[in-house]
Design a protein around this motif. Structure first.
Motif, PDB file in Angstrom:
ATOM      1  N   VAL A 254       0.637  -0.912   0.038  1.00 12.02           N
ATOM      2  CA  VAL A 254       0.001   0.245  -0.121  1.00 12.02           C
ATOM      3  C   VAL A 254       0.447   1.402  -0.064  1.00 12.02           C
ATOM      4  CG1 VAL A 254      -1.929   1.917   1.501  1.00 12.02           C
ATOM      5  CG2 VAL A 254      -1.868  -0.901   1.585  1.00 12.02           C
ATOM      6  N   GLU A 255       2.103   1.410   0.727  1.00 11.93           N
ATOM      7  CA  GLU A 255       3.031   2.551   0.976  1.00 11.93           C
ATOM      8  C   GLU A 255       3.641   2.609   0.520  1.00 11.93           C
ATOM      9  OE1 GLU A 255       3.941   3.719   5.122  1.00 11.93           O
ATOM     10  OE2 GLU A 255       1.650   3.307   5.704  1.00 11.93           O
ATOM     11  N   ARG A 256       4.809   0.873  -0.711  1.00  9.10           N
ATOM     12  CA  ARG A 256       5.133   1.139  -1.641  1.00  9.10           C
ATOM     13  C   ARG A 256       6.646   1.269  -0.848  1.00  9.10           C
ATOM     14  NH1 ARG A 256       2.476  -2.006  -5.690  1.00  9.10           N
ATOM     15  NH2 ARG A 256       1.154  -1.243  -5.657  1.00  9.10           N
ATOM     16  N   ARG A 257       6.556   0.874   0.206  1.00 13.52           N
ATOM     17  CA  ARG A 257       8.060   0.937   0.865  1.00 13.52           C
ATOM     18  C   ARG A 257       8.531  -0.446   0.497  1.00 13.52           C
ATOM     19  NH1 ARG A 257       8.107   2.567   6.362  1.00 13.52           N
ATOM     20  NH2 ARG A 257      10.657   2.232   6.243  1.00 13.52           N
ATOM     21  N   ASP A 258      10.289   0.092   0.184  1.00 13.91           N
ATOM     22  CA  ASP A 258      11.608  -0.968  -0.358  1.00 13.91           C
ATOM     23  C   ASP A 258      11.397  -1.888   0.636  1.00 13.91           C
ATOM     24  OD1 ASP A 258      13.839  -1.299  -1.661  1.00 13.91           O
ATOM     25  OD2 ASP A 258      13.936  -1.462   0.011  1.00 13.91           O
ATOM     26  N   ILE A 259      11.140  -2.939   0.619  1.00 13.59           N
ATOM     27  CA  ILE A 259      11.482  -4.381   1.527  1.00 13.59           C
ATOM     28  C   ILE A 259      12.023  -5.311   2.390  1.00 13.59           C
ATOM     29  CG2 ILE A 259       9.207  -5.279   0.550  1.00 13.59           C
ATOM     30  CD1 ILE A 259      11.817  -7.569  -0.840  1.00 13.59           C
ATOM     31  N   ALA A 260      14.344  -3.653   1.525  1.00 15.72           N
ATOM     32  CA  ALA A 260      15.102  -4.072   2.385  1.00 15.72           C
ATOM     33  C   ALA A 260      14.521  -3.435   3.953  1.00 15.72           C
ATOM     34  CB  ALA A 260      15.700  -4.066   1.052  1.00 15.72           C
ATOM     35  N   ASP A 261      14.621  -2.022   3.249  1.00 12.13           N
ATOM     36  CA  ASP A 261      14.070  -1.015   4.531  1.00 12.13           C
ATOM     37  C   ASP A 261      12.850  -1.244   5.542  1.00 12.13           C
ATOM     38  OD1 ASP A 261      15.783   0.602   2.948  1.00 12.13           O
ATOM     39  OD2 ASP A 261      14.137   1.775   2.102  1.00 12.13           O
ATOM     40  N   ILE A 262      11.878  -1.885   5.360  1.00 12.48           N
ATOM     41  CA  ILE A 262      10.828  -2.998   5.819  1.00 12.48           C
ATOM     42  C   ILE A 262      11.701  -3.819   7.071  1.00 12.48           C
ATOM     43  CG2 ILE A 262       8.579  -4.006   5.994  1.00 12.48           C
ATOM     44  CD1 ILE A 262       8.070  -2.831   3.941  1.00 12.48           C
ATOM     45  N   ALA A 263      12.393  -4.950   5.988  1.00  8.92           N
ATOM     46  CA  ALA A 263      12.603  -5.559   7.060  1.00  8.92           C
ATOM     47  C   ALA A 263      14.096  -5.324   7.194  1.00  8.92           C
ATOM     48  CB  ALA A 263      13.681  -6.939   6.087  1.00  8.92           C
ATOM     49  N   ARG A 264      15.079  -4.332   7.001  1.00  3.59           N
ATOM     50  CA  ARG A 264      16.182  -3.751   8.345  1.00  3.59           C
ATOM     51  C   ARG A 264      15.669  -3.096   9.905  1.00  3.59           C
ATOM     52  NH1 ARG A 264      18.122  -1.041   5.179  1.00  3.59           N
ATOM     53  NH2 ARG A 264      18.641  -3.042   3.575  1.00  3.59           N
ATOM     54  N   GLU A 265      14.134  -2.815   9.483  1.00  7.56           N
ATOM     55  CA  GLU A 265      13.554  -1.847  10.556  1.00  7.56           C
ATOM     56  C   GLU A 265      13.030  -2.850  11.353  1.00  7.56           C
ATOM     57  OE1 GLU A 265      11.367   0.761   8.845  1.00  7.56           O
ATOM     58  OE2 GLU A 265      12.393   2.349   7.509  1.00  7.56           O
ATOM     59  N   TRP A 266      12.138  -3.658  10.617  1.00  2.42           N
ATOM     60  CA  TRP A 266      11.795  -4.739  12.104  1.00  2.42           C
ATOM     61  C   TRP A 266      12.930  -5.675  12.616  1.00  2.42           C
ATOM     62  CZ3 TRP A 266      11.247 -10.496  12.622  1.00  2.42           C
ATOM     63  CH2 TRP A 266      10.537 -10.527  13.176  1.00  2.42           C
ATOM     64  N   LEU A 267      13.691  -5.607  12.384  1.00  2.03           N
ATOM     65  CA  LEU A 267      14.848  -6.798  12.507  1.00  2.03           C
ATOM     66  C   LEU A 267      15.531  -5.958  14.177  1.00  2.03           C
ATOM     67  CD1 LEU A 267      15.527  -8.533  10.023  1.00  2.03           C
ATOM     68  CD2 LEU A 267      15.456  -9.805  12.055  1.00  2.03           C
ATOM     69  N   ALA A 268      15.980  -4.945  13.701  1.00  3.17           N
ATOM     70  CA  ALA A 268      16.339  -3.753  14.721  1.00  3.17           C
ATOM     71  C   ALA A 268      15.916  -3.564  15.600  1.00  3.17           C
ATOM     72  CB  ALA A 268      16.837  -2.528  13.977  1.00  3.17           C
ATOM     73  N   LYS A 269      13.988  -3.680  15.392  1.00  2.00           N
ATOM     74  CA  LYS A 269      13.003  -3.107  16.310  1.00  2.00           C
ATOM     75  C   LYS A 269      12.434  -4.427  17.139  1.00  2.00           C
ATOM     76  CE  LYS A 269       8.200  -2.178  17.649  1.00  2.00           C
ATOM     77  NZ  LYS A 269       7.618  -0.975  17.265  1.00  2.00           N
ATOM     78  N   ASN A 270      12.801  -5.399  16.676  1.00  2.00           N
ATOM     79  CA  ASN A 270      12.379  -6.772  17.663  1.00  2.00           C
ATOM     80  C   ASN A 270      13.280  -7.788  17.575  1.00  2.00           C
ATOM     81  OD1 ASN A 270       9.209  -6.847  16.959  1.00  2.00           O
ATOM     82  ND2 ASN A 270      10.366  -6.231  14.958  1.00  2.00           N
ATOM     83  N   LEU A 271      14.796  -8.159  16.947  1.00  4.37           N
ATOM     84  CA  LEU A 271      16.080  -8.870  17.126  1.00  4.37           C
ATOM     85  C   LEU A 271      17.257  -7.921  17.081  1.00  4.37           C
ATOM     86  CD1 LEU A 271      14.756 -11.974  15.611  1.00  4.37           C
ATOM     87  CD2 LEU A 271      14.282 -11.547  17.365  1.00  4.37           C
ATOM     88  N   PRO A 272      17.619  -6.675  17.769  1.00  7.86           N
ATOM     89  CA  PRO A 272      18.324  -5.645  17.998  1.00  7.86           C
ATOM     90  C   PRO A 272      20.026  -6.683  18.753  1.00  7.86           C
ATOM     91  CG  PRO A 272      17.314  -5.326  20.267  1.00  7.86           C
ATOM     92  CD  PRO A 272      16.292  -6.604  19.589  1.00  7.86           C
TER      93      PRO A 272
END
Length: 272
Positions: A254-272
């Protein structure tokens, strides 16, 4: 039969790990999460081969050694690959695929991410009062062919449509429904487009669909050559809820974000 050249290449390749994905956004996004997690925890170079194709394309790729890992869904493996009759017991399905894959394919199921992505029979909210005989259906190619797909669903619910369902790419079905070109589709329950397009998922109150827990499937040889990969993937177990997967999918679709950025942000938040 596995081609000899593919087998030799797979056995000799230990310098990198190849992560594949099916041909829809969630699969690409989960593959990117897996790839980045391996890179940062196991410190092994990872090659991405995203959007390869459907279930059978990815299964052939991993059994031939063309890829080393991809994310599969338990119900899909149970019915489409292992040719079992759909059942509703999630633990039974996971135990069966986790036992059969090493024996038949030398593949290992790791811990599920924590969510299920079942087929979602979707209609426009404004058309909830309509009846199926007046509807036009549009379904993805796999849904029309699979044992847990349209034929069984139609039989279980006695469905009749105004014409045979139109076969189309899964990614096109959402817009076709929203634009009124079809009246019912089989989407994915964790897709971010459902809310964005104001679609409604019909409840499977007759329990037709099996459980579809998402989990990485890995060649056993990869774990043997890179033991740290098993630990890296284990960290992902139980970390993504259905609501969280819908949120991540919406960021991509929907927001057309880059999947690499989405994955990087998710990992940094949930598995630092």
């Amino acid at each position: 039969m596995i081609p000899l050249l593919a087998l030799l290449a797979a056995c000799s390749r230990t310098d990198r790990i190849i992560v594949g994905a099916k041909n829809f956004s969630e699969s690409d996004l989960l593959a990117e999460i897996v790839a980045q997690q391996i890179e940062r925890r196991a410190h092994v170079p990872v090659e991405r081969r995203l959007h390869l194709g459907g279930t059978f394309v990815c299964h052939q790729a991993i059994t031939s050694g063309s890829i080393d890992i991809y994310v599969e869904y338990t119900g899909t493996a149970f019915t489409a690959i292992l040719k079992q009759t759909p059942v509703a017991d999630a633990d039974r399905v996971y135990r069966f695929v986790a036992a059969e894959y090493p024996r038949r394919f030398q593949l290992r199921w790791t811990s599920p991410f924590g969510f299920e992505n079942t087929f979602a029979i979707l209609v426009r909210r404004a058309d909830l009062a309509a009846v199926a005989p007046r509807w036009k259906a549009g379904f993805g190619y796999e849904f029309l062919e699979r044992a847990d797909g349209f034929a069984g669903l139609a039989q279980r619910y006695g469905l009749r449509f105004s014409a045979p369902p139109t076969s189309m790419d899964l990614g096109l079905t959402y817009r076709a429904l929203a634009d009124g070109r079809v009246d019912v589709i089989a989407g994915n329950s964790t897709d971010g487009q459902i809310a964005a397009l104001d679609l409604v998922q019909l409840r499977d109150d007759r329990g037709y669909f099996p459980p579809y827990q998402a989990a990485p499937v890995v060649r056993a040889a990869v774990i043997a050559n890179h033991p740290a990969v098993a630990g890296a993937l284990a960290e992902l177990g139980g970390k993504i809820s259905e609501a969280e997967m819908r949120r991540l999918n919406a960021l991509a679709d929907v927001e057309r974000r880059d999947i690499a950025d989405i994955a990087r942000e998710w990992l940094a938040k949930n598995l630092p």
